[in-house]
Scaffold this motif. Structure first.
Motif, PDB file in Angstrom:
ATOM      1  N   ALA A  22     -30.649  38.725  19.915  1.00  0.00           N
ATOM      2  CA  ALA A  22     -31.778  38.071  19.259  1.00  0.00           C
ATOM      3  C   ALA A  22     -31.363  36.677  18.812  1.00  0.00           C
ATOM      4  CB  ALA A  22     -32.228  38.883  18.058  1.00  0.00           C
ATOM      5  N   SER A  23     -32.207  35.711  19.115  1.00  0.00           N
ATOM      6  CA  SER A  23     -31.925  34.339  18.700  1.00  0.00           C
ATOM      7  C   SER A  23     -33.169  33.713  18.104  1.00  0.00           C
ATOM      8  CB  SER A  23     -31.454  33.517  19.894  1.00  0.00           C
ATOM      9  OG  SER A  23     -32.457  33.441  20.882  1.00  0.00           O
ATOM     10  N   GLY A  24     -32.966  32.602  17.401  1.00  0.00           N
ATOM     11  CA  GLY A  24     -34.088  31.932  16.753  1.00  0.00           C
ATOM     12  C   GLY A  24     -34.009  32.117  15.253  1.00  0.00           C
ATOM     13  N   VAL A  50     -33.997  34.172  12.407  1.00  0.00           N
ATOM     14  CA  VAL A  50     -33.802  35.569  12.045  1.00  0.00           C
ATOM     15  C   VAL A  50     -33.233  35.630  10.635  1.00  0.00           C
ATOM     16  CG1 VAL A  50     -32.656  37.721  12.595  1.00  0.00           C
ATOM     17  CG2 VAL A  50     -33.407  36.219  14.444  1.00  0.00           C
ATOM     18  N   PHE A  51     -33.997  36.175   9.714  1.00  0.00           N
ATOM     19  CA  PHE A  51     -33.484  36.351   8.350  1.00  0.00           C
ATOM     20  C   PHE A  51     -32.764  37.690   8.222  1.00  0.00           C
ATOM     21  CE2 PHE A  51     -32.940  36.144   3.934  1.00  0.00           C
ATOM     22  CZ  PHE A  51     -33.353  37.337   3.377  1.00  0.00           C
ATOM     23  N   SER A  52     -33.411  38.738   8.684  1.00  0.00           N
ATOM     24  CA  SER A  52     -32.785  40.056   8.635  1.00  0.00           C
ATOM     25  C   SER A  52     -33.357  40.926   9.743  1.00  0.00           C
ATOM     26  CB  SER A  52     -32.996  40.728   7.282  1.00  0.00           C
ATOM     27  OG  SER A  52     -34.365  41.012   7.077  1.00  0.00           O
ATOM     28  N   ILE A  53     -32.537  41.852  10.199  1.00  0.00           N
ATOM     29  CA  ILE A  53     -32.955  42.784  11.244  1.00  0.00           C
ATOM     30  C   ILE A  53     -32.982  44.188  10.688  1.00  0.00           C
ATOM     31  CG2 ILE A  53     -32.349  43.789  13.462  1.00  0.00           C
ATOM     32  CD1 ILE A  53     -31.279  41.133  14.326  1.00  0.00           C
ATOM     33  N   ASN A  54     -34.063  44.873  10.892  1.00  0.00           N
ATOM     34  CA  ASN A  54     -34.178  46.262  10.467  1.00  0.00           C
ATOM     35  C   ASN A  54     -33.693  47.153  11.607  1.00  0.00           C
ATOM     36  OD1 ASN A  54     -35.195  45.172   8.131  1.00  0.00           O
ATOM     37  ND2 ASN A  54     -37.321  45.590   8.659  1.00  0.00           N
ATOM     38  N   SER A  55     -34.584  47.729  12.329  1.00  0.00           N
ATOM     39  CA  SER A  55     -34.197  48.639  13.404  1.00  0.00           C
ATOM     40  C   SER A  55     -34.012  47.892  14.719  1.00  0.00           C
ATOM     41  CB  SER A  55     -35.238  49.728  13.578  1.00  0.00           C
ATOM     42  OG  SER A  55     -36.472  49.158  13.970  1.00  0.00           O
ATOM     43  N   MET A  56     -33.147  48.449  15.549  1.00  0.00           N
ATOM     44  CA  MET A  56     -32.940  47.953  16.897  1.00  0.00           C
ATOM     45  C   MET A  56     -32.989  49.165  17.820  1.00  0.00           C
ATOM     46  SD  MET A  56     -29.871  45.203  16.233  1.00  0.00           S
ATOM     47  CE  MET A  56     -30.360  43.966  17.446  1.00  0.00           C
ATOM     48  N   ALA A  57     -33.628  49.028  18.951  1.00  0.00           N
ATOM     49  CA  ALA A  57     -33.836  50.195  19.803  1.00  0.00           C
ATOM     50  C   ALA A  57     -33.903  49.794  21.272  1.00  0.00           C
ATOM     51  CB  ALA A  57     -35.136  50.914  19.408  1.00  0.00           C
ATOM     52  N   TRP A  58     -33.731  50.800  22.107  1.00  0.00           N
ATOM     53  CA  TRP A  58     -33.943  50.666  23.547  1.00  0.00           C
ATOM     54  C   TRP A  58     -35.026  51.644  23.971  1.00  0.00           C
ATOM     55  CZ3 TRP A  58     -31.870  46.928  26.509  1.00  0.00           C
ATOM     56  CH2 TRP A  58     -30.770  46.233  26.007  1.00  0.00           C
ATOM     57  N   THR A  88     -26.944  41.441  17.970  1.00  0.00           N
ATOM     58  CA  THR A  88     -26.944  41.999  19.319  1.00  0.00           C
ATOM     59  C   THR A  88     -26.937  43.517  19.259  1.00  0.00           C
ATOM     60  OG1 THR A  88     -25.731  40.076  20.163  1.00  0.00           O
ATOM     61  CG2 THR A  88     -25.737  42.048  21.533  1.00  0.00           C
ATOM     62  N   VAL A  89     -27.701  44.132  20.132  1.00  0.00           N
ATOM     63  CA  VAL A  89     -27.702  45.581  20.264  1.00  0.00           C
ATOM     64  C   VAL A  89     -27.238  45.921  21.678  1.00  0.00           C
ATOM     65  CG1 VAL A  89     -30.161  45.674  20.919  1.00  0.00           C
ATOM     66  CG2 VAL A  89     -29.041  47.714  19.973  1.00  0.00           C
ATOM     67  N   TYR A  90     -26.457  46.979  21.778  1.00  0.00           N
ATOM     68  CA  TYR A  90     -25.902  47.419  23.047  1.00  0.00           C
ATOM     69  C   TYR A  90     -26.363  48.840  23.356  1.00  0.00           C
ATOM     70  CZ  TYR A  90     -22.674  43.567  22.059  1.00  0.00           C
ATOM     71  OH  TYR A  90     -22.139  42.346  21.751  1.00  0.00           O
TER      72      TYR A  90
END
Length: 121
Positions: free
Chosen positions: A24-26, A28-36, A77-79
């Motif tokens: 994720a770029s741009g 971004v203050f905070s990230i909650n969930s990340m998913a595929w 980044t999420v993997y």
């Protein structure tokens, strides 16, 4: 403006492995969930794996024990490490991130452009 850039898809034989990345770029203050998620032709999009900001994870039954989701909060980044791949795993894989652009902004959900994973038998 927020962008999600995915990479890592490709063609692999059954039993092989692939690792997907989504950065994720741009603003971004905070990230909650990340998913595929993934979507195979003629089928609805389905959740594959998700991870919360606290590090909790959840997997679809079909991938438990084979796929591992992880995140690097320093690089947003999420993997998705995918092992023992099967032909049924063939699909377009999308990353999904819920994030805030500013402290007072509501969390919005963003989608990546999708990366193709094809598993041959």
């Amino acid at each position: 403006q927020v962008q999600l850039v995915e990479s890592g898809g490709g063609l692999v034989q059954a039993g092989g492995s692939l690792r997907l990345s989504c950065a994720a770029s741009g603003t971004v203050f905070s990230i909650n969930s990340m998913a595929w998620y993934r979507q195979a032709p003629g089928k609805p999009r389905e959740l594959v794996a998700e991870t919360s900001s606290a590090g909790r994870t959840n997997y679809a039954n079909s991938v438990k024990g084979r796929f591992t989701i992880s995140r690097d909060n320093a690089t947003n980044t999420v993997y998705l490490q995918m092992n023992s791949l099967k032909p049924d795993d063939t699909a377009l894989y999308y990353c999904n991130v819920a994030m805030r652009a500013r402290p007072t902004a509501p969390a919005n959900v963003y989608w990546g452009q999708g990366t193709q994973v094809t598993v041959s038998s």
